[in-house]
Motif scaffolding. Structure first.
Motif, PDB file in Angstrom:
ATOM      1  N   TYR A  84      -1.512  -2.622  -7.447  1.00 52.27           N
ATOM      2  CA  TYR A  84      -2.356  -3.630  -6.831  1.00 52.27           C
ATOM      3  C   TYR A  84      -3.799  -3.197  -6.989  1.00 52.27           C
ATOM      4  CZ  TYR A  84      -2.834  -0.714  -2.608  1.00 52.27           C
ATOM      5  OH  TYR A  84      -3.109   0.286  -1.717  1.00 52.27           O
ATOM      6  N   GLY A  85      -4.685  -4.170  -6.916  1.00 51.07           N
ATOM      7  CA  GLY A  85      -6.103  -3.888  -7.078  1.00 51.07           C
ATOM      8  C   GLY A  85      -6.866  -5.195  -7.095  1.00 51.07           C
TER       9      GLY A  85
ATOM     10  N   LYS B  41     -10.335  -1.509  -0.541  1.00 49.64           N
ATOM     11  CA  LYS B  41      -9.981  -0.307   0.222  1.00 49.64           C
ATOM     12  C   LYS B  41     -11.214   0.506   0.594  1.00 49.64           C
ATOM     13  CE  LYS B  41      -6.471   2.132  -0.657  1.00 49.64           C
ATOM     14  NZ  LYS B  41      -5.146   2.614  -0.648  1.00 49.64           N
TER      15      LYS B  41
ATOM     16  N   TYR C 204      -2.550   1.910  -6.157  1.00 44.76           N
ATOM     17  CA  TYR C 204      -3.831   1.201  -6.098  1.00 44.76           C
ATOM     18  C   TYR C 204      -4.628   1.575  -7.340  1.00 44.76           C
ATOM     19  CZ  TYR C 204      -8.447  -0.287  -4.603  1.00 44.76           C
ATOM     20  OH  TYR C 204      -9.679  -0.881  -4.533  1.00 44.76           O
TER      21      TYR C 204
ATOM     22  N   GLU D 101       0.819  -1.214   0.000  1.00 41.56           N
ATOM     23  CA  GLU D 101       0.000   0.000   0.000  1.00 41.56           C
ATOM     24  C   GLU D 101       0.856   1.270   0.000  1.00 41.56           C
ATOM     25  OE1 GLU D 101      -2.678  -0.498   3.309  1.00 41.56           O
ATOM     26  OE2 GLU D 101      -4.146  -1.528   2.045  1.00 41.56           O
TER      27      GLU D 101
END
Length: 150
Positions: free
Chosen positions: A121-122, A148, A98, A93
């Motif tokens: 990332y996702g 998130k 993201y 993170e």
């Protein structure tokens, strides 16, 4: 950041983290990637699995089994593993972008040189993840990341 599953010519398998796929290629070409077990530089990428989104608010099955087992040593190992996963999550993170549910599209753009090479990332569906792997896009699951916005 991206983690690759690697294997050496003698059959050892191990993981290594790189800033990007290009960083791996540069380090490999310079002879800097070596097997931690035997020291050989004859290393290649092994098959990797994608990050497939799941509900982030559910207790892991491993933690549940450990708790039910009543084995304090197993519970200690699971607790330590959860700390490591939390540390990994925080690292990703803090150091990667993201991209939410656009993960598959953005991963393709990076893979094909249409977007800046960087760690992302996702979320993706299982179908999208399989398609990425079939195209040779290197992806891996990150346990415990969840959404998130949840």
């Amino acid at each position: 950041m991206i983690v690759f599953d690697l294997k050496c010519s003698t059959g050892h398998r191990f993981e290594a983290w790189f800033r990007s796929s290009g960083a791996y290629e540069e380090q490999k070409a310079a002879g800097l990637v070596e097997c931690p077990h035997c020291g050989t530089n004859d290393v290649s990428k092994a098959l990797m699995a994608p990050n497939v989104a799941s509900k982030g608010n559910q207790k892991s099955e491993v933690a549940s089994v450990a708790a039910r087992s009543g084995d304090p040593k197993l519970q200690e190992v699971v607790a330590e593993a959860q700390k490591v996963l939390t540390k990994l999550k925080n690292h990703v993170e803090q150091n990667c972008d993201y991209v939410g549910d656009k993960f598959a599209d953005e991963a393709r753009k990076i893979h094909y040189g249409e977007a800046e090479e960087r760690g992302i990332y996702g979320e993706s569906t299982l179908k999208e993840a399989k398609e990425l792997l079939e195209e040779g896009v290197e992806v891996m699951p990150l346990p415990g990341l969840g959404r998130k916005d949840a």
